[in-house]
Design a protein around this motif. Structure first.
Motif, PDB file in Angstrom:
ATOM      1  N   THR A 130      -3.244  -2.596  -2.232  1.00  0.00           N
ATOM      2  CA  THR A 130      -1.892  -2.382  -1.700  1.00  0.00           C
ATOM      3  C   THR A 130      -1.669  -0.952  -1.229  1.00  0.00           C
ATOM      4  O   THR A 130      -0.575  -0.420  -1.330  1.00  0.00           O
ATOM      5  N   GLY A 176       2.834  -2.608  -0.340  1.00  0.00           N
ATOM      6  CA  GLY A 176       1.596  -2.403   0.402  1.00  0.00           C
ATOM      7  C   GLY A 176       1.783  -1.533   1.625  1.00  0.00           C
ATOM      8  O   GLY A 176       1.103  -0.537   1.806  1.00  0.00           O
ATOM      9  N   THR A 206       5.645   4.549  -3.004  1.00  0.00           N
ATOM     10  CA  THR A 206       4.278   4.400  -2.469  1.00  0.00           C
ATOM     11  C   THR A 206       4.114   3.168  -1.590  1.00  0.00           C
ATOM     12  O   THR A 206       3.003   2.645  -1.473  1.00  0.00           O
ATOM     13  N   THR A 207       5.199   2.729  -0.925  1.00  0.00           N
ATOM     14  CA  THR A 207       5.060   1.608   0.005  1.00  0.00           C
ATOM     15  C   THR A 207       4.339   2.054   1.277  1.00  0.00           C
ATOM     16  O   THR A 207       3.306   1.480   1.655  1.00  0.00           O
TER      17      THR A 207
END
Ligand SMILES: [K+]
Ligand SMILES: [K+]
Lengths: 482, 482
Positions: free
Chosen positions: A111, A221, A317-318
């Motif tokens: 991801t 992700g 953290t996308t």
């Protein structure tokens, strides 16, 4: 552990994973794409390799020790990344070599969302769907790992969560309970994804894009079906929905379970990690919006829109993007990258060191300060009302030092391949934190990086995803003794 | 603590410090320079300010608590930096403003060696001598701080050294014993400096340069009397002498004391910190020489000469230079800057986090690895034959996290002033580690940086020199309560 047991488990896993080629076959059929052949081929190869490894040992019975969890977890991600790269390697345009196909596959399953592909708009729908699905499956794997397996292995202080996981996982054997936990989490994950897809669809995405983006949102992700990422839609409503689901997906899924069970929406706010998580988002968000406005990068409303979106996207953290933040005053991208080191909550699909660990480090550092002032007093580190055992604190500190040390080593390795400081820093941070976007030469995508750098970065993604120690432990001679 | 006690101590300190203006007066007289007036004026101002603060309270008696050590230590460095900047502020060429004069003075007294002055060759000898002397006095202060005071305060795990310091400092009161310890260390420091000056002189420096460079070598300061630093002499012999004395001065001075007492040169090699220190120097030295050779930056002999010198200079945090390493492939300067974070040994004049702490972090992280493999076994962290108490480990980890956290905050602050990543990273690292040289816009000197950046960097130097917590503790409300 007997190699036969490993083969049996990995074989069963591959059989299961071969099913992941079927939805892309369906998508290819739906859109009349020739990739039906590609994905059918992948299905057959994966299925028969899996059966070949599984069947000979299907009746072997061996008790698994907790320690075996390390090896299985690492092989799990490695083998899936390898087989996951087959369609990417075999597809015609773009023509990826093995390095690139493996990088993209690893990036999906961990991801991370770093990509070597440009011209996403031209790709067949089935390939696009496949990439998004890789992230979604990876996200599912991570939640099971984080909620059910890591607490048992006690990695980086995660024994904290041992008694909090849904269902009583108190015994230390990797046996049936994991399956139960996994099932509960699976329904939860599927549920959130469905709602997310529905919202995107109602906000104006077509069904294909809505499903694809719900996959990469809930998995934190960051892959998109457009080069311009979610910014392609240029819709504040869609961005708002993305923000909501990124924040939700960045929380501990076990917490979602308990919150739903308790039917109390305030359940979330009593969790010390969620408090810290929201405080970080709010604090960094505030600084960014003010800085964007004051430096004249955007005017008021735009500063708010772009600032908040990028902060939530990077802090969780996308890695979605609606603006080219590599052009912002360098202070801001650096602040965002540093925030991604703390990342999302433990037990979520997010990356980074996890908010809970940063929280514990802060509490422990402030205890040291108090001890200096009152050397003979006794101070306890508390999380909510619970005292945190010293051993958990030590594990957290061990984790953080290993994380920073490996970050430095990999950054030096990238500098040695000839990359500049900005590129090396941002790509290693991005991959280790399973974030995705980077600066410098990788600000658009990772295509132009040297092959050595791509392998180091693939390793970084795996290290980050497996919470460092799961992988590092395998390099220790002590692990293999006896 | 009564303000009267603080005034008494600082007053006495200034009276003592006023004497530091007399050698430059002598140098100015020797070389017929008009700066006789400047330094005489500084002497008078410092002396009378000191007497004015001291005399009214000369007979006040107050017991000092260990805690008072924090405030006194911080004020000590602040007040001396302030009065130390007087000649630099008042001199005619170059015409420094207050920011620059204070920066240069702080840089001298903290033995950082970062400079805002170019054209050193044109400066009067008395001013040059004064700068070098600032470093030498600062180095002396640091050794006393590190060997006698920090262990008592227990900062960052330095309670480890509590029983090892020369003379039995077992009581926790800041009373006569410090004076004894200080005297022993003073003789040792003076002795090593004299031998170093003698060697430089025999190797071909004139007496003035030999004394000036011995001051900044033994203090691990890095100031020189030439813009080209010690490279001006272009003499491998002088460079070899510098290497030897930098390595020696980077060791714990208490260890020198014991080694001399035991008359056993192998005493050094049995010390775990010295082992780690030499291993780091050898390892980083080897990598650098090989990299310089392989990348064709230098040919064989030159790679060895420049590589070893710069590694020793930067790893010990001296900051002398014989080549422009900012032009080396970026991998190498970064490696060197990262090495300066570990720095020299505790109880030396060097900066950085200190080898002993890095050693303890490694041992603790490797214990975590072992614990993961054998969750029920008990592992002890050992240093040589002694078990390290858990509390020391916690203090070290608290220290390292505070160090890294403050490094990041200050780097962001410098980025916010508009500096680029390379400059911000290298200057903050250089000042926090009390190293000196930097890259980017500061690769020649710090003159062109914005004033805000210079103040942040002055703060960084003080933070580094006072082992973070001595300064940070003063910002805690708990310190001021009661
Ligand atoms: K991501
Ligand atoms: K220095």
């Amino acid at each position: 552990m007997h190699p036969s047991v490993i083969l049996r488990i990995l074989g069963a896993l591959l059989v299961l994973f071969s099913l992941a080629s079927l939805p892309p076959v369906f998508v290819a059929w739906l859109y009349h794409e020739p990739e039906i052949a590609l994905f059918s081929y992948t299905f057959v190869v994966t299925l028969f390799t899996g059966l070949g490894a599984w069947l000979p040992f299907a009746h072997t019975e061996h008790e698994l020790r907790p320690r075996d969890g390390f090896l299985i977890t690492v092989l799990f991600w490695l083998v899936l990344s390898l087989f996951g790269s087959i369609p990417l390697l075999l597809m015609e345009t773009p023509n990826l070599d093995f390095t690139d196909a493996f990088f993209e596959s690893m990036s999906g399953l961990t991801t991370t969302g770093a990509t070597v592909i440009t011209g996403l708009e031209e790709l067949p729908k089935s390939i696009l769907f496949y990439r998004q699905q890789l992230q979604w499956l990876g996200g599912m794997g991570i939640i099971v790992l984080a909620v059910a397996i890591l607490p048992m292995l006690g990695i980086g202080g995660m024994q904290l969560y041992r008694t909090e996981a849904p269902g009583p996982i108190k015994d230390r054997k990797l046996t049936p309970r994991i399956a139960e936990t996994a099932k509960t989490l699976w329904y939860l994950y599927l549920g959130i994804t469905t709602i997310c897809a529905g919202c995107y669809w109602l906000a104006g995405m077509n069904l294909f894009d809505a499903i694809c983006h719900s996959f990469s949102t809930v998995a934190i992700g960051g892959f998109s079906t457009y080069d311009a990422s979610i910014g392609w839609f240029n819709s504040p409503l869609i961005e708002g929905i993305a923000i909501f689901f990124m924040v939700i997906s960045g929380m501990n899924f076990a917490l979602h379970y308990f919150a739903i069970q308790s039917r109390d929406p305030f359940y979330y706010f009593r969790d010390p990690e969620v408090q810290g998580y929201l405080a970080i988002l709010a604090g960094v968000g505030f600084i960014s919006v003010v800085a964007l406005d004051m430096t004249g990068t955007y005017t008021d409303w735009e500063a708010l829109r772009y600032g908040v979106f990028e902060v939530v996207s990077i802090a969780t953290t996308t890695g979605y993007s609606i603006s080219d933040f590599s052009l912002w005053p360098i202070f801001l991208p650096m602040l965002l990258f540093l925030t991604s080191f703390s990342g999302a909550c433990a037990g979520s699909t997010g990356g980074g060191m996890k908010v809970i660990r940063i929280l514990l480090i802060f509490k422990q550092a402030s205890r040291e300060l108090k001890r200096l002032i009152h050397p003979n007093a006794i101070f306890t580190v508390k999380l909510g009302r619970r005292a945190v055992p010293d051993r958990v604190g030590e594990a957290v500190w061990g984790f953080v030092s290993a994380y920073i040390f490996l970050f430095i080593i990999m950054e030096l390795a990238l500098l040695a391949t000839g990359l500049d400081l900005t590129t090396a820093f941002s790509t290693v941070a991005s991959c280790l934190n399973n974030l995705g976007p980077a600066l410098g030469e990788a600000s658009a995508n990772y295509q132009s990086l040297p092959a050595t750098a791509k392998w180091v970065l693939s390793f970084a993604m795996l290290l980050g995803r497996l919470e460092i120690f799961t992988l590092v432990v395998l390099f220790s001679p002590m692990f293999w003794r006896h």
